[in-house]
Scaffold this active site. Structure first.
Site, PDB file in Angstrom:
ATOM      1  N   ASP A  10     -49.794 -64.487  19.870  1.00  0.00           N
ATOM      2  CA  ASP A  10     -48.611 -64.749  20.641  1.00  0.00           C
ATOM      3  C   ASP A  10     -49.138 -65.512  21.835  1.00  0.00           C
ATOM      4  O   ASP A  10     -48.702 -64.723  22.883  1.00  0.00           O
ATOM      5  CB  ASP A  10     -47.278 -63.862  20.551  1.00  0.00           C
ATOM      6  CG  ASP A  10     -47.864 -62.472  21.265  1.00  0.00           C
ATOM      7  OD1 ASP A  10     -49.268 -62.336  21.428  1.00  0.00           O
ATOM      8  OD2 ASP A  10     -46.968 -61.826  21.909  1.00  0.00           O
ATOM      9  N   HIS A 240     -56.106 -56.025  26.182  1.00  0.00           N
ATOM     10  CA  HIS A 240     -55.383 -55.629  24.813  1.00  0.00           C
ATOM     11  C   HIS A 240     -55.814 -56.320  23.539  1.00  0.00           C
ATOM     12  O   HIS A 240     -56.380 -55.654  22.707  1.00  0.00           O
ATOM     13  CB  HIS A 240     -54.125 -55.574  24.885  1.00  0.00           C
ATOM     14  CG  HIS A 240     -53.433 -54.913  26.148  1.00  0.00           C
ATOM     15  ND1 HIS A 240     -53.193 -53.429  26.220  1.00  0.00           N
ATOM     16  CD2 HIS A 240     -52.689 -55.335  27.032  1.00  0.00           C
ATOM     17  CE1 HIS A 240     -52.646 -53.279  27.237  1.00  0.00           C
ATOM     18  NE2 HIS A 240     -52.456 -54.338  27.900  1.00  0.00           N
TER      19      HIS A 240
HETATM   20  O1  RIB Z   1     -49.026 -54.509  24.801  1.00  0.00           O
HETATM   21  C1  RIB Z   1     -50.056 -55.319  24.617  1.00  0.00           C
HETATM   22  C2  RIB Z   1     -49.838 -56.562  23.829  1.00  0.00           C
HETATM   23  O2  RIB Z   1     -48.424 -56.927  24.354  1.00  0.00           O
HETATM   24  C3  RIB Z   1     -50.711 -57.529  23.744  1.00  0.00           C
HETATM   25  O3  RIB Z   1     -50.729 -58.288  22.514  1.00  0.00           O
HETATM   26  C4  RIB Z   1     -50.168 -58.545  24.436  1.00  0.00           C
HETATM   27  O4  RIB Z   1     -50.685 -59.866  24.290  1.00  0.00           O
HETATM   28  C5  RIB Z   1     -48.552 -58.607  24.656  1.00  0.00           C
HETATM   29  O5  RIB Z   1     -48.022 -59.321  23.863  1.00  0.00           O
HETATM   30 CA    CA Z   2     -50.618 -60.646  22.068  1.00  0.00          CA
END
Ligand code: RIB
Ligand code: CA
Length: 313
Positions: A10, A240
């Site tokens: 996303d 992340h």
């Molecule tokens: O919590 C971190 C996630 O949430 C990652 O995938 C970041 O892109 C957000 O969508």
């Molecule tokens: Ca993400």
């Protein structure tokens, strides 16, 4: 060794960095990007996926997927974290390519079926596309090599609620189906990703090493970094989604445990991931009935960050 993957995303600033890794790493064979709403609306997610691969000089199939959660109402996209355009509100070049004529779930099924036992699904957004692929063809559970999910939290607590991580919170019903489907699965959640902090110098090194794509990363990092400064008092950001790829290629940098996962789908704790370690007897069996998976409980943060920087600098 080569890792054929589908990257479900996303994008999103940290997604963009992970996509750069998937496009650049010599051991990753990026078979396609499948898009979901989450950090941005679905059309923006698809535009960003196309743009990022074009800026890297690659033509990667992009298949558009979920526009919202399976059951719950959709929360507005977090424009204060990723910008309204998902890439820090910087001006973006025009996109030339188009999404595939088939949707994300169909793309996942066809690609996995074409190479049984070879393809790893790496998912770093809400999990509607993987849930839809399972519904379309439950047999992919046996046909995938592995599923790696950036999402959830075992002991770390949440980032969008006291107990829920964003990707699971955004579609807990989809997450529940995907995390309990019985395929070989690794969860790379906040217990690992919060150990990894990319410094401003790391971001500069990455941006400088990525040409046109680097210019977009640089602008988007500036916005994302401001959020981290305000929300968590960190001078830097947590990469992340790149951590899911780091786990795939360098699993020795993570601490993992086997156990049973379940997802809370309703109420104040919606989106929480519950982990019952393998062999641990609780007062009743209800938490230990789901299939065994692997969950990250920690990471060597500096080493993961070094791997990301070394891949992209
Ligand atoms: O919590 C971190 C996630 O949430 C990652 O995938 C970041 O892109 C957000 O969508
Ligand atoms: Ca993400």
């Amino acid at each position: 060794m080569s890792y054929p993957i589908i990257f479900d995303t996303d994008p999103g600033v940290d997604d963009a960095q992970a996509i750069a890794i998937a496009l650049r790493h010599p051991e990753i064979e990026l078979l396609g990007l499948t898009t979901t709403y989450g950090n941005v609306d679905i059309n923006v997610a698809t535009r960003n996926a196309l743009l990022l691969s074009e800026l890297a000089g690659r033509r990667i199939p992009v298949a558009q997927g979920a526009a919202g959660p399976l059951v719950k109402p959709r929360h507005p996209a977090p424009a204060h974290i990723h910008g309204a355009n998902g890439l820090g509100n910087i001006d973006l070049p025009e996109v030339h390519g188009r999404a595939e004529p088939i949707g994300a779930a169909q793309f996942i099924v066809e690609t996995v079926r074409a190479r049984p036992g070879e393809v790893t699904l790496v998912a770093v957004g809400p999990l509607g596309n993987l849930a839809a692929a399972l519904q379309l063809d439950p047999g992919i559970v046996e046909a995938v090599k592995r599923v790696v999910i950036m999402g959830g939290s075992i002991k770390e607590g949440g980032n969008v609620s006291p107990v829920a991580e964003a990707n699971i919170f955004n579609d807990p019903h989809a997450a529940s189906r995907v995390l309990t489907a019985g395929w070989p699965l690794t969860l790379v959640g906040l217990d690992a990703t919060h150990r990894c902090v990319l410094s401003p110098a790391d971001m500069d090194a990455i941006a400088a090493g990525q040409g046109e794509l680097g210019a977009v990363l640089k602008g988007s990092y500036a916005f994302y970094r401001e959020f981290y400064q305000q929300a968590l008092s960190i001078d830097g950001c947590c990469p992340h989604d790149s951590c899911a790829l780091a786990w795939l290629l360098r699993p020795e940098l993570f601490t993992t445990a086997r156990g049973h996962l379940s997802v809370v789908t309703e109420g104040d704790a919606a989106g929480q991931t519950l982990f019952a370690p393998e062999g641990r007897a609780f007062i009743d069996e209800r938490w230990s009935r789901t299939p065994l998976v692997e969950a990250c409980l920690g990471a060597d943060g500096p080493a993961v960050v070094q791997w990301i920087v070394d891949t992209l600098k």
